[in-house]
Design a protein around this motif. Structure first.
Motif, short mmCIF file in Angstrom:
data_model
loop_
_atom_site.label_atom_id
_atom_site.label_comp_id
_atom_site.label_asym_id
_atom_site.label_seq_id
_atom_site.Cartn_x
_atom_site.Cartn_y
_atom_site.Cartn_z
N PHE A 123 0.85 -1.18 0.00
CA PHE A 123 0.00 0.00 0.00
C PHE A 123 0.89 1.23 0.00
O PHE A 123 1.94 1.24 0.63
N MET A 124 0.44 2.25 -0.72
CA MET A 124 1.33 3.40 -0.87
C MET A 124 0.58 4.70 -1.10
O MET A 124 -0.48 4.72 -1.71
N THR A 125 1.15 5.79 -0.60
CA THR A 125 0.64 7.11 -0.94
C THR A 125 1.80 8.09 -1.08
O THR A 125 2.90 7.84 -0.59
N LYS A 126 1.53 9.18 -1.79
CA LYS A 126 2.49 10.28 -1.87
C LYS A 126 1.84 11.54 -1.32
O LYS A 126 2.37 12.63 -1.44
N ASN A 127 0.64 11.37 -0.76
CA ASN A 127 -0.13 12.51 -0.25
C ASN A 127 -0.44 12.37 1.23
O ASN A 127 -1.50 12.74 1.69
N GLY A 128 0.49 11.81 1.96
CA GLY A 128 0.27 11.60 3.39
C GLY A 128 0.50 12.86 4.21
O GLY A 128 1.03 13.86 3.71
N TYR A 129 0.09 12.78 5.48
CA TYR A 129 0.23 13.93 6.38
C TYR A 129 1.11 13.59 7.57
O TYR A 129 0.94 12.56 8.23
N ASN B 269 1.88 17.90 3.95
CA ASN B 269 0.87 17.08 3.28
C ASN B 269 1.43 16.37 2.05
O ASN B 269 0.70 15.94 1.18
N GLN B 270 2.75 16.28 1.97
CA GLN B 270 3.38 15.66 0.80
C GLN B 270 4.26 14.50 1.24
O GLN B 270 5.33 14.27 0.70
N VAL B 271 3.77 13.75 2.21
CA VAL B 271 4.55 12.64 2.76
C VAL B 271 4.33 11.39 1.91
O VAL B 271 3.21 11.05 1.55
N GLU C 22 -6.51 15.17 -4.73
CA GLU C 22 -6.77 14.52 -3.46
C GLU C 22 -6.75 15.54 -2.33
O GLU C 22 -5.92 16.44 -2.33
N VAL C 23 -7.67 15.39 -1.39
CA VAL C 23 -7.61 16.25 -0.21
C VAL C 23 -6.87 15.49 0.88
O VAL C 23 -7.15 14.33 1.14
N THR C 24 -5.90 16.14 1.48
CA THR C 24 -5.07 15.48 2.47
C THR C 24 -4.98 16.35 3.72
O THR C 24 -5.19 17.55 3.64
N GLY C 25 -4.68 15.73 4.85
CA GLY C 25 -4.63 16.49 6.09
C GLY C 25 -6.00 17.08 6.35
O GLY C 25 -7.01 16.44 6.10
N GLU C 26 -6.04 18.31 6.84
CA GLU C 26 -7.33 18.91 7.14
C GLU C 26 -7.87 19.69 5.96
O GLU C 26 -8.98 19.46 5.49
N THR C 27 -7.07 20.62 5.46
CA THR C 27 -7.60 21.51 4.42
C THR C 27 -6.60 21.74 3.30
O THR C 27 -6.45 22.85 2.81
#
Lengths: 181, 141
Positions: free
Chosen positions: A22-28, A45-47, B78-83
């Motif tokens: 599983f993978m993302t490039k848009n993590g927090y 927000n680019q984790v 994509e929406v990420t985090g809060e805002t």
């Protein structure tokens, strides 16, 4: 017929291999410092993160320059004085879920996990262990955690003038939503 | 009190107040609003990504902290985090693209952009992870 069976087996196995990562490039990842003087919050927000469900290995990567602050001056101090982003642009975590058998990746739900591994910030690597949550959803895996780090453990020097403005322990929040690869 | 001394005192007070206000302004200054800013570099995503892929060190030195305006097709919103809204610009079949973070956008529908369309985004480059990353983004067109 034989080829058909082989083909089916092949497709199925390819599917399971794919579904194991599983993978993302848009993590927090965010951090928060609270003192009576002021609150400082940095959000990234680019984790990028990858979880291998078969081994429990989990990796996070973030660029220090991608942390956003409420005030421009905080961002400048963070990058230039504290984490020295130019010298140490990336922060990484490489670790493992230690109780992987408690997580049923085929069943939706929230699972309590413990993650152990190496956290690299400011060119300094420290072993950490933290509780977290793995949520299996219909679309993938969500991973969440909250833990504390001390700037001095990562050789981040806080000048004495602002010592009272920055907490001794910084709260780190991780929240990623990883679809299957 | 001699007028000279009085005038000097007034000057000191004025300087003190002005200095304090400048300090307060600097302290409270928000991140730059790029909607009216001039870009340092204008190029398409293919060029930007390949520069980083070829030589990350020199591309980092060239682009990090600079205002970069890039054009490319949207492969993900994509929406990420809060805002924060992340828009990925990537050429079809490519591993790496450009991820653009828009702060304070919680609802992509309100912006009226759609996957597959080509847009131009202005943002500040923070370097490359698996993709080139831009923050503080605004849509140019």
């Amino acid at each position: 017929m034989k080829t058909q069976i082989l083909l089916t087996v092949f497709i199925l196995s390819a599917f399971t291999i794919n579904a194991q990562k599983f993978m993302t490039k848009n993590g927090y990842i965010g951090f928060f410092s609270h003192t009576p003087m002021e609150d400082i919050k940095g959000d990234n927000n680019q984790v990028a993160s990858i979880l291998d469900a078969s081994t429990g290995e989990i990796v996070f990567q973030a660029l220090m320059k991608s942390f956003k602050f409420e005030k421009a001056l905080m961002e400048e101090h963070f990058n230039e004085n504290y984490v020295e982003s130019e010298k140490f642009p990336k922060s990484t975590f490489k670790g493992k879920i230690t109780n992987l058998s408690d997580v049923d990746f085929t069943k939706t739900g929230v699972y309590k996990v413990t993650v152990e591994g190496e956290l690299l910030i400011h060119g300094v690597t420290q072993n950490i262990s933290t509780p977290g949550e793995i949520e299996i959803t219909g679309d993938g895996v969500k991973a969440r955690s909250k833990f504390f780090i001390k700037p001095e453990d990562y050789k981040i020097e806080i000048p004495s003038v602002v010592r009272e403005n920055i907490a001794k322990e910084i709260t780190v929040t991780v929240d990623v939503n990883m679809p299957p690869m | 009190m001699k007028p000279v001394i009085r005038n000097l005192l007034i000057l000191v007070v004025i300087l003190g107040v002005v200095g304090g206000l400048i300090g307060l302004y600097m302290y409270n200054k928000k991140s730059p609003d790029l909607s009216k800013a001039k870009a340092d570099f204008t190029l398409n995503i293919t060029e930007l990504v390949s520069e980083f892929n070829q030589d990350e060190t020199s591309a980092s030195a060239k682009y990090i902290d600079k205002i970069v305006e890039v054009t490319g097709p949207m492969s993900a919103i994509e929406v990420t985090g809060e805002t924060t809204m992340n828009v990925t610009l990537a050429d079809e079949g490519q591993m790496s693209g450009v991820i653009c973070s828009f702060q304070d956008i919680a609802n992509p529908v309100s912006v009226g952009i759609n996957k597959g369309e080509t847009i131009t985004v202005r943002g500040i480059c923070s370097g490359m992870l698996m993709d080139v990353l831009l923050i503080d983004c605004v849509i140019v067109k």
